[in-house]
Design a protein around this motif. Sequence first.
Motif, PDB file in Angstrom:
ATOM      1  N   GLU A  82       0.832  -1.205   0.000  1.00  0.00           N
ATOM      2  CA  GLU A  82       0.000   0.000   0.000  1.00  0.00           C
ATOM      3  C   GLU A  82       0.862   1.249   0.000  1.00  0.00           C
ATOM      4  O   GLU A  82       1.886   1.308   0.688  1.00  0.00           O
ATOM      5  CB  GLU A  82      -0.886   0.039   1.251  1.00  0.00           C
ATOM      6  CG  GLU A  82      -1.924  -1.048   1.289  1.00  0.00           C
ATOM      7  CD  GLU A  82      -2.808  -0.928   2.521  1.00  0.00           C
ATOM      8  OE1 GLU A  82      -2.888   0.167   3.111  1.00  0.00           O
ATOM      9  OE2 GLU A  82      -3.402  -1.933   2.893  1.00  0.00           O
ATOM     10  N   PHE A  83       0.428   2.252  -0.750  1.00  0.00           N
ATOM     11  CA  PHE A  83       1.122   3.536  -0.739  1.00  0.00           C
ATOM     12  C   PHE A  83       0.979   4.134   0.660  1.00  0.00           C
ATOM     13  O   PHE A  83      -0.131   4.212   1.197  1.00  0.00           O
ATOM     14  CB  PHE A  83       0.516   4.470  -1.787  1.00  0.00           C
ATOM     15  CG  PHE A  83       1.267   5.755  -1.932  1.00  0.00           C
ATOM     16  CD1 PHE A  83       2.361   5.824  -2.775  1.00  0.00           C
ATOM     17  CD2 PHE A  83       0.904   6.867  -1.206  1.00  0.00           C
ATOM     18  CE1 PHE A  83       3.069   7.008  -2.908  1.00  0.00           C
ATOM     19  CE2 PHE A  83       1.603   8.044  -1.325  1.00  0.00           C
ATOM     20  CZ  PHE A  83       2.694   8.122  -2.181  1.00  0.00           C
ATOM     21  N   PRO A  84       2.078   4.552   1.302  1.00  0.00           N
ATOM     22  CA  PRO A  84       1.982   5.082   2.665  1.00  0.00           C
ATOM     23  C   PRO A  84       1.261   6.430   2.696  1.00  0.00           C
ATOM     24  O   PRO A  84       1.626   7.339   1.965  1.00  0.00           O
ATOM     25  CB  PRO A  84       3.441   5.228   3.099  1.00  0.00           C
ATOM     26  CG  PRO A  84       4.213   5.324   1.836  1.00  0.00           C
ATOM     27  CD  PRO A  84       3.444   4.544   0.809  1.00  0.00           C
ATOM     28  N   ALA A  85       0.237   6.523   3.517  1.00  0.00           N
ATOM     29  CA  ALA A  85      -0.545   7.753   3.590  1.00  0.00           C
ATOM     30  C   ALA A  85      -0.112   8.659   4.735  1.00  0.00           C
ATOM     31  O   ALA A  85      -0.389   9.854   4.722  1.00  0.00           O
ATOM     32  CB  ALA A  85      -2.026   7.415   3.758  1.00  0.00           C
ATOM     33  N   SER A  86       0.587   8.109   5.723  1.00  0.00           N
ATOM     34  CA  SER A  86       0.986   8.929   6.869  1.00  0.00           C
ATOM     35  C   SER A  86       2.273   8.388   7.476  1.00  0.00           C
ATOM     36  O   SER A  86       2.704   7.277   7.177  1.00  0.00           O
ATOM     37  CB  SER A  86      -0.125   8.954   7.922  1.00  0.00           C
ATOM     38  OG  SER A  86      -0.330   7.646   8.424  1.00  0.00           O
ATOM     39  N   GLY A  87       2.860   9.208   8.327  1.00  0.00           N
ATOM     40  CA  GLY A  87       4.078   8.805   9.006  1.00  0.00           C
ATOM     41  C   GLY A  87       4.348   9.702  10.198  1.00  0.00           C
ATOM     42  O   GLY A  87       3.661  10.701  10.417  1.00  0.00           O
ATOM     43  N   ARG A  88       5.356   9.328  10.952  1.00  0.00           N
ATOM     44  CA  ARG A  88       5.762  10.142  12.101  1.00  0.00           C
ATOM     45  C   ARG A  88       7.231   9.880  12.373  1.00  0.00           C
ATOM     46  O   ARG A  88       7.801   8.896  11.889  1.00  0.00           O
ATOM     47  CB  ARG A  88       4.911   9.835  13.326  1.00  0.00           C
ATOM     48  CG  ARG A  88       5.055   8.416  13.827  1.00  0.00           C
ATOM     49  CD  ARG A  88       4.138   8.149  15.030  1.00  0.00           C
ATOM     50  NE  ARG A  88       4.177   6.743  15.368  1.00  0.00           N
ATOM     51  CZ  ARG A  88       5.143   6.160  16.058  1.00  0.00           C
ATOM     52  NH1 ARG A  88       6.149   6.873  16.493  1.00  0.00           N
ATOM     53  NH2 ARG A  88       5.113   4.861  16.310  1.00  0.00           N
ATOM     54  N   GLY A  89       7.838  10.775  13.130  1.00  0.00           N
ATOM     55  CA  GLY A  89       9.245  10.607  13.447  1.00  0.00           C
ATOM     56  C   GLY A  89       9.806  11.827  14.138  1.00  0.00           C
ATOM     57  O   GLY A  89       9.083  12.569  14.800  1.00  0.00           O
ATOM     58  N   GLY A 110       3.614   4.551   6.925  1.00  0.00           N
ATOM     59  CA  GLY A 110       2.678   3.556   6.411  1.00  0.00           C
ATOM     60  C   GLY A 110       2.960   2.210   7.060  1.00  0.00           C
ATOM     61  O   GLY A 110       3.177   2.114   8.260  1.00  0.00           O
ATOM     62  N   LEU A 111       2.988   1.167   6.256  1.00  0.00           N
ATOM     63  CA  LEU A 111       3.254  -0.185   6.759  1.00  0.00           C
ATOM     64  C   LEU A 111       4.724  -0.575   6.597  1.00  0.00           C
ATOM     65  O   LEU A 111       5.064  -1.756   6.719  1.00  0.00           O
ATOM     66  CB  LEU A 111       2.372  -1.193   6.016  1.00  0.00           C
ATOM     67  CG  LEU A 111       0.863  -0.975   6.148  1.00  0.00           C
ATOM     68  CD1 LEU A 111       0.113  -1.942   5.245  1.00  0.00           C
ATOM     69  CD2 LEU A 111       0.424  -1.114   7.585  1.00  0.00           C
ATOM     70  N   SER A 112       5.590   0.397   6.353  1.00  0.00           N
ATOM     71  CA  SER A 112       6.997   0.113   6.075  1.00  0.00           C
ATOM     72  C   SER A 112       7.693  -0.581   7.241  1.00  0.00           C
ATOM     73  O   SER A 112       7.494  -0.235   8.399  1.00  0.00           O
ATOM     74  CB  SER A 112       7.749   1.408   5.771  1.00  0.00           C
ATOM     75  OG  SER A 112       9.115   1.138   5.571  1.00  0.00           O
ATOM     76  N   ARG A 113       8.523  -1.554   6.887  1.00  0.00           N
ATOM     77  CA  ARG A 113       9.343  -2.242   7.882  1.00  0.00           C
ATOM     78  C   ARG A 113      10.685  -1.558   8.046  1.00  0.00           C
ATOM     79  O   ARG A 113      11.417  -1.849   8.974  1.00  0.00           O
ATOM     80  CB  ARG A 113       9.539  -3.699   7.469  1.00  0.00           C
ATOM     81  CG  ARG A 113       8.266  -4.502   7.582  1.00  0.00           C
ATOM     82  CD  ARG A 113       8.487  -5.954   7.199  1.00  0.00           C
ATOM     83  NE  ARG A 113       7.275  -6.454   6.569  1.00  0.00           N
ATOM     84  CZ  ARG A 113       7.084  -6.531   5.259  1.00  0.00           C
ATOM     85  NH1 ARG A 113       8.035  -6.188   4.430  1.00  0.00           N
ATOM     86  NH2 ARG A 113       5.953  -6.972   4.774  1.00  0.00           N
ATOM     87  N   LYS A 114      11.024  -0.681   7.121  1.00  0.00           N
ATOM     88  CA  LYS A 114      12.282   0.054   7.212  1.00  0.00           C
ATOM     89  C   LYS A 114      12.035   1.514   6.825  1.00  0.00           C
ATOM     90  O   LYS A 114      12.249   1.918   5.683  1.00  0.00           O
ATOM     91  CB  LYS A 114      13.360  -0.581   6.348  1.00  0.00           C
ATOM     92  CG  LYS A 114      12.969  -0.831   4.915  1.00  0.00           C
ATOM     93  CD  LYS A 114      14.125  -1.453   4.170  1.00  0.00           C
ATOM     94  CE  LYS A 114      13.809  -1.422   2.684  1.00  0.00           C
ATOM     95  NZ  LYS A 114      14.894  -1.837   1.869  1.00  0.00           N
ATOM     96  N   PRO A 115      11.561   2.303   7.794  1.00  0.00           N
ATOM     97  CA  PRO A 115      11.265   3.710   7.521  1.00  0.00           C
ATOM     98  C   PRO A 115      12.489   4.459   6.991  1.00  0.00           C
ATOM     99  O   PRO A 115      13.623   4.092   7.271  1.00  0.00           O
ATOM    100  CB  PRO A 115      10.833   4.255   8.873  1.00  0.00           C
ATOM    101  CG  PRO A 115      10.355   3.064   9.620  1.00  0.00           C
ATOM    102  CD  PRO A 115      11.227   1.932   9.157  1.00  0.00           C
TER     103      PRO A 115
END
Length: 151
Positions: A82-89, A110-115
Amino acid sequence: MLMSVMAVAVGTLFGACGSPQPSPVRAEDFLGEWCSAQRDQLNLDVLGEFRSSDLSHEFLAVLQDDDEYTEESVLKRDYGGEFPASGRGTWTWSGPLASPRLRLEFVALGLSRKPISGELMARRDGQGEPSLFGYEDDPDAGYAVKFVRCG
């Protein structure tokens, strides 16, 4: 001799008064909510944390090392399909005073395992307002995404 000294002094005075230089941007100028024309939203807080939402392909291209992120295999591999719609950091301010950068280190995207991480250039735009610019490759080719204050 006296006339040339006075001419230089008058020229310097009018030159300095005619076009005041905008003040350099500071990290404090960028706290709060920022939006792009592509509808990305970025919120930077005083504690050095950020949240992003409504991520566009243009903004993700700035963050990625390559342009392959739109390919289905890369989306599957890095983002759970899925295309990532949000993130944080977290965010940090770096670089020389004349060319500061805002570094974004994602802890979730998103669902990334390696941001991933990326940088935005901090500048004043043509109207003198603080803005954040993201470039894909060559800055001479123009920015891919520009953030201004929301509202």
